[in-house]
Design a protein around this motif. Sequence first.
Motif, PDB file in Angstrom:
ATOM      1  N   ASN A 143       8.942  -9.258 -12.281  1.00 33.63           N
ATOM      2  CA  ASN A 143       7.754  -9.935 -11.766  1.00 33.63           C
ATOM      3  C   ASN A 143       8.061 -11.381 -11.387  1.00 33.63           C
ATOM      4  O   ASN A 143       7.526 -11.907 -10.403  1.00 33.63           O
ATOM      5  CB  ASN A 143       6.634  -9.895 -12.808  1.00 33.63           C
ATOM      6  N   ALA A 153       3.079 -10.619  -0.978  1.00 31.42           N
ATOM      7  CA  ALA A 153       1.639 -10.401  -0.847  1.00 31.42           C
ATOM      8  C   ALA A 153       0.917 -11.677  -0.423  1.00 31.42           C
ATOM      9  O   ALA A 153      -0.021 -11.637   0.381  1.00 31.42           O
ATOM     10  CB  ALA A 153       1.069  -9.888  -2.167  1.00 31.42           C
ATOM     11  N   TRP A 161      -6.863  -3.156   0.825  1.00 36.00           N
ATOM     12  CA  TRP A 161      -6.265  -2.554  -0.369  1.00 36.00           C
ATOM     13  C   TRP A 161      -4.957  -1.831  -0.067  1.00 36.00           C
ATOM     14  O   TRP A 161      -3.968  -2.014  -0.796  1.00 36.00           O
ATOM     15  CB  TRP A 161      -7.268  -1.604  -1.026  1.00 36.00           C
ATOM     16  N   PRO A 162      -4.841  -0.974   0.958  1.00 35.87           N
ATOM     17  CA  PRO A 162      -3.548  -0.301   1.213  1.00 35.87           C
ATOM     18  C   PRO A 162      -2.408  -1.278   1.449  1.00 35.87           C
ATOM     19  O   PRO A 162      -1.280  -1.058   0.980  1.00 35.87           O
ATOM     20  CB  PRO A 162      -3.835   0.560   2.453  1.00 35.87           C
ATOM     21  N   ASN A 163      -2.676  -2.372   2.161  1.00 39.51           N
ATOM     22  CA  ASN A 163      -1.612  -3.350   2.395  1.00 39.51           C
ATOM     23  C   ASN A 163      -1.223  -4.069   1.113  1.00 39.51           C
ATOM     24  O   ASN A 163      -0.048  -4.391   0.901  1.00 39.51           O
ATOM     25  CB  ASN A 163      -2.053  -4.375   3.445  1.00 39.51           C
ATOM     26  N   ARG A 164      -2.192  -4.352   0.255  1.00 37.75           N
ATOM     27  CA  ARG A 164      -1.877  -4.997  -1.010  1.00 37.75           C
ATOM     28  C   ARG A 164      -0.977  -4.106  -1.860  1.00 37.75           C
ATOM     29  O   ARG A 164      -0.015  -4.572  -2.474  1.00 37.75           O
ATOM     30  CB  ARG A 164      -3.163  -5.312  -1.777  1.00 37.75           C
ATOM     31  N   GLN A 165      -1.281  -2.820  -1.900  1.00 34.87           N
ATOM     32  CA  GLN A 165      -0.446  -1.896  -2.663  1.00 34.87           C
ATOM     33  C   GLN A 165       0.935  -1.778  -2.037  1.00 34.87           C
ATOM     34  O   GLN A 165       1.961  -1.735  -2.736  1.00 34.87           O
ATOM     35  CB  GLN A 165      -1.117  -0.516  -2.745  1.00 34.87           C
ATOM     36  N   PHE A 166       0.976  -1.731  -0.708  1.00 29.97           N
ATOM     37  CA  PHE A 166       2.266  -1.604  -0.026  1.00 29.97           C
ATOM     38  C   PHE A 166       3.153  -2.813  -0.295  1.00 29.97           C
ATOM     39  O   PHE A 166       4.357  -2.681  -0.528  1.00 29.97           O
ATOM     40  CB  PHE A 166       2.034  -1.426   1.472  1.00 29.97           C
ATOM     41  N   THR A 167       2.572  -4.023  -0.237  1.00 29.33           N
ATOM     42  CA  THR A 167       3.368  -5.214  -0.505  1.00 29.33           C
ATOM     43  C   THR A 167       3.883  -5.234  -1.934  1.00 29.33           C
ATOM     44  O   THR A 167       4.993  -5.706  -2.188  1.00 29.33           O
ATOM     45  CB  THR A 167       2.539  -6.473  -0.233  1.00 29.33           C
ATOM     46  N   PHE A 168       3.086  -4.706  -2.880  1.00 33.91           N
ATOM     47  CA  PHE A 168       3.558  -4.657  -4.272  1.00 33.91           C
ATOM     48  C   PHE A 168       4.770  -3.740  -4.402  1.00 33.91           C
ATOM     49  O   PHE A 168       5.803  -4.121  -4.967  1.00 33.91           O
ATOM     50  CB  PHE A 168       2.432  -4.184  -5.187  1.00 33.91           C
ATOM     51  N   PHE A 169       4.664  -2.520  -3.872  1.00 35.76           N
ATOM     52  CA  PHE A 169       5.779  -1.578  -3.969  1.00 35.76           C
ATOM     53  C   PHE A 169       7.000  -2.104  -3.221  1.00 35.76           C
ATOM     54  O   PHE A 169       8.142  -1.931  -3.674  1.00 35.76           O
ATOM     55  CB  PHE A 169       5.364  -0.207  -3.426  1.00 35.76           C
TER      56      PHE A 169
END
Length: 329
Positions: A143, A153, A161-169
């Motif tokens: 982290n 992010a 929301w989908p972009n936020r999850q994608f940037t995390f992964f």
Amino acid sequence: MCRMVEPIKSSGKCVTMDSGFNVSMGIVDMERVQGVYGQALIKKRGRYWPKGVPGDAIDDYFKDKAIGHSETLKFDFDGHPFFIHCTKEEKYVTKFMTTFGCLNDVEGHFAYRTLTDGGRVSWLYKEPNSRHNRAKHWVDDVNNRRHSPIDLADAWQTKWWPNRQFTFFLSVAEVNAVNSRARSRGVEGEAGLDFRRKLAVQMMENNIDDNLIHRSPVRVRNTRARMSVSSGEGEHGLVNRPYFTSKWVGSSWKTAKDKYHKLPCGCGNRCRTYCRCNKGVTMCLDCFNSHILNAYRRVFLLHNRVKKSGRFLLCVTVVITWKTLMPSP
């Protein structure tokens, strides 16, 4: 929990989790259904402990124990052996629910505590505590590298929301790639921003096809002889015509009024380039690529014919020689 360990099913590995996964039935099913051992930190949620965990009784039992004292409570949960590994701290008792393990000391992994009265105590971590703390620091390190120096992010500036999850992964995969490469090379991991820049350049210049085969690109240089390859039939190269010339006539260039006079290529594009093997044919970049492919194809076919004819001549020579050397009947 069982879905999370599906990729390592039946491997017998250990997965350590934080208190968000302290579900007794989930820990049991990880071993019983997936063949993976689970270990989770136990914390009280409001007024209640997780199902099957006598948390208050454990706290009362450890009330008079010395700091660092560890014991294991063993019982059956849903017909399966269940363990609660406990270690006394100054103000609380650390508890882990699991279906495996023992309380062996881990050499070299010490716990240091400063008490409220100013005193200091230390002891060797037990296996469950050592496993959990090391894994927790690994997650914290990931982290930290994910957020430093620029979090993807935050740079993306998106709330979808989908972009936020994608940037995390994507950020986690990036950090894992940096750490894995550094671990395999035995060196310290490079800065995340430097790795991101190199990755972006390589993705723009990606030369790997669908079969994961690396194809060497044809490099274009800003010189008069921009490309030069040899197919065995002679030297090929995409070359600019001299200034103030139009076409090749016999042994010289025909003059033109314009400095950068262009002529139509066979495909219709107007350009001022030609292949070194034939000055009389105007050729654009696309036609030059096709020209090179055809040249190599002709050489390949000719090479195969020579190989086949060579084998035939070799067989004929061997037969004639064998007949010559054989004695007459």
